[in-house]
Scaffold this active site. Sequence first.
Site, mmCIF file in Angstrom:
data_model
loop_
_atom_site.group_PDB
_atom_site.id
_atom_site.type_symbol
_atom_site.label_atom_id
_atom_site.label_comp_id
_atom_site.label_asym_id
_atom_site.label_seq_id
_atom_site.Cartn_x
_atom_site.Cartn_y
_atom_site.Cartn_z
ATOM 1 N N CYS A 259 -33.406 95.897 -53.759
ATOM 2 C CA CYS A 259 -32.615 94.647 -53.726
ATOM 3 C C CYS A 259 -33.321 93.588 -52.899
ATOM 4 C CB CYS A 259 -31.246 94.911 -53.115
ATOM 5 S SG CYS A 259 -30.299 96.127 -53.972
HETATM 6 N N1 SAJ Z 1 -33.524 96.391 -42.616
HETATM 7 C C1 SAJ Z 1 -34.073 95.994 -41.395
HETATM 8 N N2 SAJ Z 1 -33.250 95.458 -40.442
HETATM 9 C C2 SAJ Z 1 -31.902 95.291 -40.672
HETATM 10 C C3 SAJ Z 1 -31.368 95.699 -41.921
HETATM 11 C C4 SAJ Z 1 -32.200 96.245 -42.871
HETATM 12 O O1 SAJ Z 1 -35.286 96.135 -41.164
HETATM 13 O O2 SAJ Z 1 -31.212 94.813 -39.769
HETATM 14 C C5 SAJ Z 1 -34.410 96.930 -43.651
HETATM 15 C C6 SAJ Z 1 -34.068 98.344 -44.062
HETATM 16 O O3 SAJ Z 1 -34.743 99.289 -43.273
HETATM 17 C C7 SAJ Z 1 -34.564 98.380 -45.514
HETATM 18 C C8 SAJ Z 1 -34.344 96.955 -45.999
HETATM 19 O O4 SAJ Z 1 -34.247 96.140 -44.822
HETATM 20 O O5 SAJ Z 1 -35.933 98.671 -45.591
HETATM 21 C C9 SAJ Z 1 -33.084 96.778 -46.845
HETATM 22 O O6 SAJ Z 1 -32.041 97.357 -46.115
HETATM 23 P P1 SAJ Z 1 -30.473 97.042 -46.472
HETATM 24 O O7 SAJ Z 1 -29.673 97.570 -45.351
HETATM 25 O O8 SAJ Z 1 -30.312 95.635 -46.850
HETATM 26 O O9 SAJ Z 1 -30.175 98.019 -47.681
HETATM 27 P P2 SAJ Z 1 -30.294 97.808 -49.238
HETATM 28 O O10 SAJ Z 1 -31.617 97.372 -49.712
HETATM 29 O O11 SAJ Z 1 -29.711 99.054 -49.824
HETATM 30 O O12 SAJ Z 1 -29.316 96.574 -49.503
HETATM 31 C C10 SAJ Z 1 -28.116 96.800 -50.125
HETATM 32 C C11 SAJ Z 1 -27.705 95.448 -50.629
HETATM 33 N N3 SAJ Z 1 -26.663 95.675 -51.552
HETATM 34 C C12 SAJ Z 1 -26.736 95.063 -52.750
HETATM 35 O O13 SAJ Z 1 -27.585 94.266 -53.050
HETATM 36 C C13 SAJ Z 1 -25.681 95.436 -53.687
HETATM 37 C C14 SAJ Z 1 -27.264 94.543 -49.487
HETATM 38 O O14 SAJ Z 1 -26.628 93.383 -50.032
HETATM 39 C C15 SAJ Z 1 -26.287 95.263 -48.603
HETATM 40 O O15 SAJ Z 1 -25.926 94.402 -47.529
HETATM 41 C C16 SAJ Z 1 -26.954 96.517 -48.052
HETATM 42 O O16 SAJ Z 1 -27.182 97.365 -49.199
HETATM 43 C C17 SAJ Z 1 -26.045 97.245 -47.069
HETATM 44 O O17 SAJ Z 1 -25.467 96.542 -46.227
HETATM 45 O O18 SAJ Z 1 -26.027 98.482 -47.142
#
Ligand code: SAJ
Length: 418
Positions: A259
Site C-alpha cells: 500500500c
Molecule cells: N512504518 C514505519 N513507521 C510507522 C508506521 C509504519 O516505518 O510509524 C513502516 C512499516 O514498518 C511498513 C510500512 O511503513 O514497512 C507500512 O506500514 P503500515 O503500518 O502503514 O502498514 P500497511 O502497509 O499494511 O498499511 C495498511 C494501510 N491500509 C490500507 O491501505 C488499507 C494503511 O492505510 C493502514 O493505516 C495500515 O495498514 C495500518 O494502520 O495497519
Amino acid sequence: MDVVVAGQGYVGLPLAVRAAEVGHRVVGYDVDLNRIKQLSAGESYVQDVASERLRAVLESGAYTATADPADLDGFDLAAITVPTPLRDGVPDLSYVESCARTLGSRLRPGATVVLESTTYPGTTEEILLPLLEQASDLKRGVDFGAGFSPERIAPGNKRWSFEGTPKLVSGIDDKSLNTIKAFYDTIFQTTVPVSGPKVAEMAKLIENVFRFVNISLVNELAMLAKPLGVDIWEAIDAAATKPFGFTRFTPGPGVGGHCLPIDPLFLAWKVKQELGVPFRFVELADDVNRHMPDYVVQRLTEALDQRHLPVEGARILLLGMTYKINATDLRESPSARVAELLIRLGADVRGADPNVQPGDATRVNVPLVDATPLEIAAADAVVLLMDHARFDLPMIEKNAPYVLDCRNRLSGPNVETL
Ligand code: SAJ
C-alpha cells in the site's frame, strides 16, 4: 444478494468470506488456478481469514471459488478487488481492465459493479464504466449501477477488525449508492456515503499519502537527531503526550508493503499527467523513505569501523525480513534492500524471521536461519529490523556483540538505536 468478488487476495477473500457469513451467495473469482484449488480445499492463505471460516462457508454452500467466468452469470453485485501495482512509477490498471471486461460480459440489467482496488481519482468513471459498457452493450446508470468503495484492510491490526473499520461508499447515481451502501451495511458496522466515486478514490489516497509523508518526516528527523545528540525515540514519545494535533509515527528501516510505497505514487503520477506539476511532498517523502535502508547500512558500517571490522566479510544477522512487524508479507520489504546493499559490500549476511512462510523462504535473498543464541552470538553485528512479537528480545540483547536496533526495543552497552 448474488455476489461476485473478483480477486481473492488479502482484500477480496476477507470480503467474500464475510459476505457469505452474513447470508449472501458469494462466488469468489480469481484467475490464479492454484488459489482456486486451495480455496476449494478450504485452505486460506490470507492472514486474517482462518481456514475454519472458509470451510464453514464452503460447506454451507454460501461461498464457492472459481476461475471460470461462466460461473459469474447472474450476479446482483460484483466487487473488484484486484491488484493495482505500479510499473516503473506508472499505474498498472491491466488487472482492473481485464476484470471489467470479464464482468461486463456477464453483466445483466439491474446489476451493480463496485471497484475497491486503490487507484487514482477518475478511474471508476473513465476506465471501469466504458469497459463494462463495451463488454455488455448496457448503459451505465440506465441498465447497471456502479461505484467505488476503498478497502481499508490493515493486516494483523488487532484494534480495528475488518467489519469494525468504517467503510466509505459511493455511486455514480443515487440508485447505485443505495445498492452499494445496502450491501456493505450487511457487512460493516459503519458505512460512510460520499458524493461520488472520485471523492472516495481520492480519500483513500489521502489516507495513505498522509501516512507515507509522516513516516518520512520522522525518518528524516531520526537522521538529523542523531548528530544533534537527541534521542529521537524519546523526543517522539514526549511529543506524543500532546493529546491533540499530533499523530505518533516511528522511524524505521524504510517503508514496505503493497500500500504505502505504491498508493501515494498513484496520485503523484495522476497530478503530473493531468496538471503537469510534481506532487512535491510525495516525491520528497519517497526519496527519504527509499534512503532508509542506505542509512541503516551507513550506521552499521560506522559501528563496525569503530570495532575495526570491515563490512566485507563481516557476519551480519538481520532480524525481521517481512515488510512490517508481525506481518508475513515480504512485498517491498525494506529488509530485503538492506540485505542487498550489505551483500554488495561483501558482507556475509543471514536473515532470521519466524513469520516468513515456508513457501516464501526462497523469495528472501539471504540464507534464512533461526534466531538462536548461537546465531546471535556468532554474528559480528545484529540488526533488529522488524521487532516481531515472536523474537526473544532479552536473549538477543544478552547474546549479541552489537545490535543496531531500528525499532528502539532493546537497551544495553552493545545496543545502538537508529
Ligand atoms: N512504518 C514505519 N513507521 C510507522 C508506521 C509504519 O516505518 O510509524 C513502516 C512499516 O514498518 C511498513 C510500512 O511503513 O514497512 C507500512 O506500514 P503500515 O503500518 O502503514 O502498514 P500497511 O502497509 O499494511 O498499511 C495498511 C494501510 N491500509 C490500507 O491501505 C488499507 C494503511 O492505510 C493502514 O493505516 C495500515 O495498514 C495500518 O494502520 O495497519
